[in-house]
Design a protein around this motif. Structure first.
Motif, mmCIF file in Angstrom:
data_model
loop_
_atom_site.group_PDB
_atom_site.id
_atom_site.type_symbol
_atom_site.label_atom_id
_atom_site.label_comp_id
_atom_site.label_asym_id
_atom_site.label_seq_id
_atom_site.Cartn_x
_atom_site.Cartn_y
_atom_site.Cartn_z
ATOM 1 N N MET A 168 0.828 -1.186 0.000
ATOM 2 C CA MET A 168 0.000 0.000 0.000
ATOM 3 C C MET A 168 0.882 1.263 0.000
ATOM 4 N N ARG A 169 1.914 1.241 0.853
ATOM 5 C CA ARG A 169 2.803 2.405 0.940
ATOM 6 C C ARG A 169 3.465 2.710 -0.404
ATOM 7 N N LEU A 170 3.901 1.651 -1.108
ATOM 8 C CA LEU A 170 4.519 1.850 -2.417
ATOM 9 C C LEU A 170 3.526 2.418 -3.419
ATOM 10 N N ALA A 171 2.293 1.955 -3.361
ATOM 11 C CA ALA A 171 1.278 2.464 -4.284
ATOM 12 C C ALA A 171 1.026 3.942 -4.055
ATOM 13 N N VAL A 172 0.950 4.355 -2.790
ATOM 14 C CA VAL A 172 0.741 5.769 -2.472
ATOM 15 C C VAL A 172 1.925 6.593 -2.948
ATOM 16 N N LEU A 173 3.148 6.096 -2.706
ATOM 17 C CA LEU A 173 4.345 6.797 -3.150
ATOM 18 C C LEU A 173 4.350 6.936 -4.671
ATOM 19 N N ALA A 174 4.022 5.864 -5.373
ATOM 20 C CA ALA A 174 4.015 5.911 -6.834
ATOM 21 C C ALA A 174 2.999 6.915 -7.352
ATOM 22 N N LEU A 175 1.826 6.943 -6.756
ATOM 23 C CA LEU A 175 0.809 7.901 -7.188
ATOM 24 C C LEU A 175 1.226 9.331 -6.889
ATOM 25 N N THR A 176 1.897 9.533 -5.778
ATOM 26 C CA THR A 176 2.341 10.859 -5.390
ATOM 27 C C THR A 176 3.419 11.379 -6.332
ATOM 28 N N LEU A 177 4.286 10.486 -6.772
ATOM 29 C CA LEU A 177 5.432 10.908 -7.569
ATOM 30 C C LEU A 177 5.200 10.832 -9.070
ATOM 31 N N ALA A 178 4.180 10.131 -9.516
ATOM 32 C CA ALA A 178 3.964 9.897 -10.944
ATOM 33 C C ALA A 178 4.046 11.156 -11.797
ATOM 34 N N PRO A 179 3.438 12.286 -11.401
ATOM 35 C CA PRO A 179 3.509 13.458 -12.273
ATOM 36 C C PRO A 179 4.923 13.991 -12.465
ATOM 37 N N THR A 180 5.821 13.731 -11.548
ATOM 38 C CA THR A 180 7.164 14.302 -11.661
ATOM 39 C C THR A 180 8.154 13.363 -12.327
ATOM 40 N N PHE A 181 7.784 12.101 -12.591
ATOM 41 C CA PHE A 181 8.726 11.172 -13.201
ATOM 42 C C PHE A 181 9.170 11.612 -14.578
ATOM 43 N N ALA A 182 8.384 12.429 -15.229
ATOM 44 C CA ALA A 182 8.722 12.818 -16.599
ATOM 45 C C ALA A 182 9.874 13.803 -16.670
ATOM 46 N N PHE A 183 10.221 14.466 -15.592
ATOM 47 C CA PHE A 183 11.287 15.451 -15.646
ATOM 48 C C PHE A 183 12.630 14.786 -15.844
ATOM 49 N N ALA A 184 13.329 15.206 -16.852
ATOM 50 C CA ALA A 184 14.634 14.651 -17.144
ATOM 51 C C ALA A 184 15.684 15.363 -16.306
ATOM 52 N N ALA A 185 16.601 14.588 -15.794
ATOM 53 C CA ALA A 185 17.636 15.139 -14.942
ATOM 54 C C ALA A 185 18.523 16.106 -15.697
ATOM 55 N N GLY A 186 18.860 17.201 -15.029
ATOM 56 C CA GLY A 186 19.816 18.137 -15.584
ATOM 57 C C GLY A 186 19.289 18.928 -16.753
ATOM 58 N N SER A 187 17.994 18.981 -16.899
ATOM 59 C CA SER A 187 17.416 19.619 -18.067
ATOM 60 C C SER A 187 16.117 20.294 -17.707
ATOM 61 N N ALA A 188 15.745 21.311 -18.472
ATOM 62 C CA ALA A 188 14.447 21.944 -18.306
ATOM 63 C C ALA A 188 13.383 21.162 -19.052
ATOM 64 N N ASP A 189 13.794 20.218 -19.891
ATOM 65 C CA ASP A 189 12.848 19.399 -20.617
ATOM 66 C C ASP A 189 12.069 18.524 -19.649
ATOM 67 N N THR A 190 10.886 18.077 -20.077
ATOM 68 C CA THR A 190 10.071 17.226 -19.222
ATOM 69 C C THR A 190 10.106 15.776 -19.679
ATOM 70 N N ALA A 191 11.110 15.391 -20.428
ATOM 71 C CA ALA A 191 11.233 14.017 -20.894
ATOM 72 C C ALA A 191 12.716 13.663 -21.043
ATOM 73 N N PRO A 192 13.004 12.372 -21.163
ATOM 74 C CA PRO A 192 14.394 11.995 -21.438
ATOM 75 C C PRO A 192 14.866 12.690 -22.715
ATOM 76 N N PRO A 193 16.177 12.770 -22.913
ATOM 77 C CA PRO A 193 16.674 13.454 -24.102
ATOM 78 C C PRO A 193 16.116 12.804 -25.368
ATOM 79 N N LYS A 194 15.699 13.648 -26.299
ATOM 80 C CA LYS A 194 15.181 13.148 -27.571
ATOM 81 C C LYS A 194 16.354 12.746 -28.452
ATOM 82 N N PRO A 195 16.197 11.649 -29.160
ATOM 83 C CA PRO A 195 17.275 11.245 -30.063
ATOM 84 C C PRO A 195 17.524 12.328 -31.120
ATOM 85 N N THR A 196 18.795 12.575 -31.373
ATOM 86 C CA THR A 196 19.209 13.525 -32.404
ATOM 87 C C THR A 196 20.116 12.784 -33.379
#
Length: 176
Positions: free
Chosen positions: A1-29
């Motif tokens: 149950m605790r993991l499910a609550v944590l996952a729901l709480t964090l789900a909206p922020t998982f899209a943020f890519a580290a070190g970037s202002a982008d909201t997704a992993p780096p796009k292939p170039t």
């Protein structure tokens, strides 16, 4: 149950890519789509060349580093890092730690993270990557200490917080 609550709480922020202002992993170039291993796409000449020959500035090189690391090409990412003008940048040191760790040298990666934090103790990305490395080593207590530092330094709601909280909860770390 605790993991499910944590996952729901964090789900909206998982899209943020580290070190970037982008909201997704780096796009292939062109660097990963057109260039062979060991080469990067040079923006000025619009050709693939070695990182040493490339005329790209540090910002473009950092984008290549992120993309190559995300693609699992850690040796290529390190080679691009070697060509950056600002070797003392905490972000360059952080990514050197990440690529070193992911290439299999955990101790070397951790040493780079410590160096990056000595340069900038408020680097949330470094703290997240270090915490994820600690999770990989089974040291959840020290990983939680990094999570606390992220939150105390204004990192609530960031990718750095979400990715480390997820790693602590699930044992799964990120590749970007």
């Amino acid at each position: 149950m605790r993991l499910a609550v944590l996952a729901l709480t964090l789900a909206p922020t998982f899209a943020f890519a580290a070190g970037s202002a982008d909201t997704a992993p780096p796009k292939p170039t062109a660097t990963t789509q057109q260039c062979s291993e060991g080469l990067v796409y040079d923006l000025a000449t619009k050709t693939c060349m070695t990182p040493e020959q490339s005329t790209n500035d540090d910002s473009a090189r950092m984008n290549d580093v992120r993309e190559l690391a995300y693609d699992g090409r850690y040796a290529d990412a390190l080679r691009v890092l070697d060509t950056m003008q600002d070797q003392s940048s905490d972000m360059a040191i952080t990514y050197r730690g990440f690529a070193t760790r992911k290439a299999g040298d955990m101790a070397g990666g951790m040493a780079f993270y410590e160096t990056a934090l000595a340069v900038n103790p408020d680097n949330l990305l470094t703290r997240s990557y270090m915490g994820q490395a600690l999770v990989e080593q089974g040291d959840v207590e020290l990983a939680l200490a990094q999570l606390t530092e992220i939150r105390m330094r204004g990192g609530r709601g960031t990718w750095a917080e979400a990715s480390l909280a997820s790693a602590v909860a699930t044992g799964v770390t990120y590749s970007h």
